[in-house]
Design a protein around this motif. Structure first.
Motif, PDB file in Angstrom:
ATOM      1  N   THR A 112      85.305   0.156  34.634  1.00 56.65           N
ATOM      2  CA  THR A 112      84.857   1.533  34.398  1.00 56.65           C
ATOM      3  C   THR A 112      85.496   2.420  35.449  1.00 56.65           C
ATOM      4  O   THR A 112      85.426   2.114  36.643  1.00 56.65           O
ATOM      5  CB  THR A 112      83.329   1.647  34.483  1.00 56.65           C
ATOM      6  N   VAL A 113      86.117   3.508  34.997  1.00 57.02           N
ATOM      7  CA  VAL A 113      86.834   4.401  35.918  1.00 57.02           C
ATOM      8  C   VAL A 113      86.241   5.800  35.848  1.00 57.02           C
ATOM      9  O   VAL A 113      86.035   6.343  34.759  1.00 57.02           O
ATOM     10  CB  VAL A 113      88.343   4.448  35.579  1.00 57.02           C
ATOM     11  N   TRP A 114      85.966   6.363  37.012  1.00 57.91           N
ATOM     12  CA  TRP A 114      85.537   7.757  37.111  1.00 57.91           C
ATOM     13  C   TRP A 114      86.640   8.525  37.833  1.00 57.91           C
ATOM     14  O   TRP A 114      86.710   8.523  39.073  1.00 57.91           O
ATOM     15  CB  TRP A 114      84.224   7.844  37.885  1.00 57.91           C
ATOM     16  N   ARG A 119      86.957   6.719  41.783  1.00 55.45           N
ATOM     17  CA  ARG A 119      86.466   5.372  42.057  1.00 55.45           C
ATOM     18  C   ARG A 119      86.319   4.614  40.753  1.00 55.45           C
ATOM     19  O   ARG A 119      86.440   5.166  39.659  1.00 55.45           O
ATOM     20  CB  ARG A 119      85.137   5.404  42.814  1.00 55.45           C
ATOM     21  N   CYS A 120      86.035   3.322  40.862  1.00 57.17           N
ATOM     22  CA  CYS A 120      85.903   2.486  39.669  1.00 57.17           C
ATOM     23  C   CYS A 120      84.900   1.372  39.917  1.00 57.17           C
ATOM     24  O   CYS A 120      84.527   1.077  41.055  1.00 57.17           O
ATOM     25  CB  CYS A 120      87.262   1.896  39.278  1.00 57.17           C
ATOM     26  N   SER A 121      84.460   0.751  38.807  1.00 58.06           N
ATOM     27  CA  SER A 121      83.560  -0.393  38.848  1.00 58.06           C
ATOM     28  C   SER A 121      84.271  -1.571  38.198  1.00 58.06           C
ATOM     29  O   SER A 121      84.795  -1.449  37.084  1.00 58.06           O
ATOM     30  CB  SER A 121      82.265  -0.065  38.101  1.00 58.06           C
ATOM     31  N   LYS A 130      82.039  -1.863  43.252  1.00 58.95           N
ATOM     32  CA  LYS A 130      82.593  -0.521  43.142  1.00 58.95           C
ATOM     33  C   LYS A 130      83.627  -0.312  44.241  1.00 58.95           C
ATOM     34  O   LYS A 130      83.431  -0.742  45.377  1.00 58.95           O
ATOM     35  CB  LYS A 130      81.484   0.532  43.238  1.00 58.95           C
ATOM     36  N   ALA A 131      84.706   0.344  43.866  1.00 63.00           N
ATOM     37  CA  ALA A 131      85.792   0.583  44.816  1.00 63.00           C
ATOM     38  C   ALA A 131      86.262   2.026  44.719  1.00 63.00           C
ATOM     39  O   ALA A 131      86.387   2.570  43.616  1.00 63.00           O
ATOM     40  CB  ALA A 131      86.950  -0.370  44.542  1.00 63.00           C
ATOM     41  N   ASP A 132      86.529   2.630  45.871  1.00 62.54           N
ATOM     42  CA  ASP A 132      87.078   3.988  45.909  1.00 62.54           C
ATOM     43  C   ASP A 132      88.603   3.918  45.815  1.00 62.54           C
ATOM     44  O   ASP A 132      89.232   2.933  46.239  1.00 62.54           O
ATOM     45  CB  ASP A 132      86.681   4.690  47.203  1.00 62.54           C
ATOM     46  N   PHE A 133      89.199   4.985  45.255  1.00 60.05           N
ATOM     47  CA  PHE A 133      90.647   5.104  45.213  1.00 60.05           C
ATOM     48  C   PHE A 133      91.153   5.610  46.566  1.00 60.05           C
ATOM     49  O   PHE A 133      90.519   6.457  47.200  1.00 60.05           O
ATOM     50  CB  PHE A 133      91.104   6.082  44.130  1.00 60.05           C
TER      51      PHE A 133
END
Length: 399
Positions: A112-114, A119-121, A130-133
Motif C-alpha cells: 500500500t502506497v501513500w 510512505r508505504c506499507s 511501514k516505511a517512509d520514502f
C-alpha cells in the motif's frame, strides 16, 4: 505506458531483518516452483494453474509467506521458465534458473502506497511494516513527473542493494498511465542501429559513441580482477562500492544518449522509432557479452519510454541482413560490409556501415508490414535531410 520509479526506503534494523527474511523465503518459493516446472516428466512446464496446484500448499506449509506473496512467487517462476523455453526454441542455451538476487514482487494486495504522505506499507512474513520514502527536500524532475502527475500504481518490486550498507532497500514503484499516440496517415520513421563502437546510429545521421561506456567497463573489469585476486575483506567491500559507481555511470550515460535520440526524433517530426529485436542481434555482441546485452536492453528501454511520453511509437524489427543490404539499391551481400565501411558491390554506394544499417531498419518497419494495417505502406523514412518514400519494392536514394 508503464514506468518504474526507484525510491529509497527508510527502515530500522528490525524492519530490515524482517524484510530480508521475507525476501529469502520468497526466493525459496520461486526456486521450489521452478524445480517442479523444470523437471516435470522431462518437460518444462510454465502454465500457472499447473504450477499452482503442484506447489502452493507445500510453500504455504513450509514458509511464512502470506498467500499473495506465494502467488507472486509462482508468477515470477512461471515467467522465468517461459523465457528459458523461448530461448531453447530459438536455438540458445538455457539452464535451470536459480534465484539469487535479493528482490521480491509486490502488488496492490501486498503493498500500500501513500504518495502524498511519502510512505508505504509492506507485507512480510510477520505482518506488515511501514516505511517512509527517502526523497529530496525538493522534488527534482524525476520524482515530480511521476509522483504528482496522474500515474496509477501497479506491480512493484523491493530490492536490496548489496553494495550499500546504510538503508539498503529500494522500492521500484511500478506506474502506468494512458497516453495519446500520434495518429499520422503518412508516418515518418527513424531507424536506429545498435553497436559497440557506435552505441547507436540513427537514419537521420546522428552517431552516439559507445567508446567511453565500454572502455570504462573494461577498466572496471581489470581493477575488479586484481581485487578478486587479493581476496581480502577490504577488497571485497571495494568491489561492491565499484559495482554501484559503475552501474550509476552506465545508467546515466544511457539516459543521456536516449534523451538525445528522442530529441532528434522530435526535431525531425518522427512518428515511429524503429529498433532491432534485441534477441536477434547476438552477432554484434563480442566479449563482455553480458554487459553489452544489458546496455543495449537498457538503452532500448530508455528510448521507448521517453519516446512514448512524447507520443512517438516504438517498433522492433528483425535485424537480419540489415548490415549486409545496400540501403540504396537493396542488394544483399556479405562482402558489402567490412567493419565500419560499407560499399555495395552492385551499385557502388559507399557509406558508414552502421548508418547504412540504421536506414535498413527503418525500411523494414514499412516494407515488412510492421506498421498497423491502416498505415501499412504509407510510411516515409527520416534521413539527414528530409524524408524518403518507397520506390517499388525498395528505396532508391543517393545519400
Amino acid at each position: 505506458m508503464r514506468r518504474t520509479v526507484k525510491i529509497k526506503l527508510s527502515l530500522n534494523q528490525n524492519q530490515q531483518k524482517l524484510l530480508q527474511e521475507t525476501i529469502k523465503q520468497f526466493k525459496q518459493a520461486c526456486q521450489r516452483v521452478v524445480d517442479y516446472g523444470w523437471n516435470r516428466n522431462g518437460l518444462k512446464t510454465y502454465q500457472k494453474n499447473k504450477l499452482h496446484k503442484a506447489t502452493y500448499s507445500e510453500i504455504r506449509e513450509k514458509t511464512d509467506l502470506p498467500a499473495n506473496l506465494v502467488i507472486r512467487a509462482r508468477d515470477r517462476a512461471s515467467e522465468t521458465i517461459k523465457a528459458c523455453v523461448k530461448k531453447i526454441k530459438n536455438g540458445e542455451k538455457a539452464s535451470k534458473p536459480t534465484f539469487k538476487s535479493d528482490s521480491i514482487v509486490y502488488d496492490k494486495r501486498t503493498l500500500t502506497v501513500w504518495l502524498e504522505e511519502e510512505r508505504c506499507s509492506i507485507a512480510t512474513t510477520n505482518g506488515r511494516i511501514k516505511a517512509d520514502f527517502v526523497l529530496p527536500n525538493e522534488y527534482n524532475d524525476y520524482y515530480d513527473k511521476y509522483l504528482n502527475n496522474g500515474w496509477k500504481i501497479t506491480q512493484s518490486t523491493i530490492e536490496k542493494h548489496s553494495y550499500e550498507d546504510d538503508e539498503p532497500f529500494y522500492l521500484h514503484l511500478g506506474l502506468e498511465k494512458e497516453i495519446q499516440k500520434n495518429q499520422s496517415v503518412n508516418p515518418t520513421i527513424m531507424g536506429i542501429d545498435l553497436g559497440i563502437e557506435n552505441l547507436a546510429v540513427t537514419s537521420t545521421g546522428r552517431f552516439y559513441s559507445g567508446t567511453e561506456l565500454f572502455s570504462r567497463r573494461e577498466r572496471y573489469e581489470e581493477v575488479r580482477g586484481k581485487l578478486q585476486a587479493k581476496g581480502t575483506r577490504s577488497a571485497h567491500l571495494t568491489i561492491k562500492q565499484m559495482s554501484g559507481r559503475e552501474n550509476r555511470f552506465a545508467c546515466d550515460t544511457l539516459h543521456r544518449i536516449s534523451k538525445k535520440i528522442v530529441e532528434e526524433a522530435i526535431s525531425k517530426d518522427v512518428d515511429v522509432i524503429a529498433m532491432e529485436e534485441l534477441e536477434k542481434i547476438r552477432q554484434k555482441i563480442s566479449n563482455n557479452k553480458k554487459f553489452q546485452t544489458w546496455a543495449f536492453k537498457k538503452l532500448q528501454e530508455y528510448i521507448e519510454y521517453k519516446a512514448n511520453e512524447r507520443g512517438i511509437e516504438v517498433k522492433f524489427v528483425d535485424p537480419k541482413y540489415t548490415s549486409q543490404r545496400c540501403s540504396r539499391c537493396g542488394t544483399t551481400l556479405k562482402q558489402n560490409r567490412i567493419n565500419q565501411h560499407f560499399e555495395c558491390k552492385d551499385c557502388g554506394y559507399r557509406v558508414d556501415s552502421d548508418y547504412n544499417a540504421a536506414k535498413n531498419i527503418g525500411f523494414k518497419t514499412i516494407l515488412d508490414g510492421q506498421m498497423s494495417q491502416s498505415r501499412m505502406g504509407n510510411g516515409q523514412l527520416a534521413l539527414k535531410s528530409g524524408v524518403l518514400k518507397p520506390n517499388g519494392n525498395y528505396y532508391s536514394y543517393p545519400n
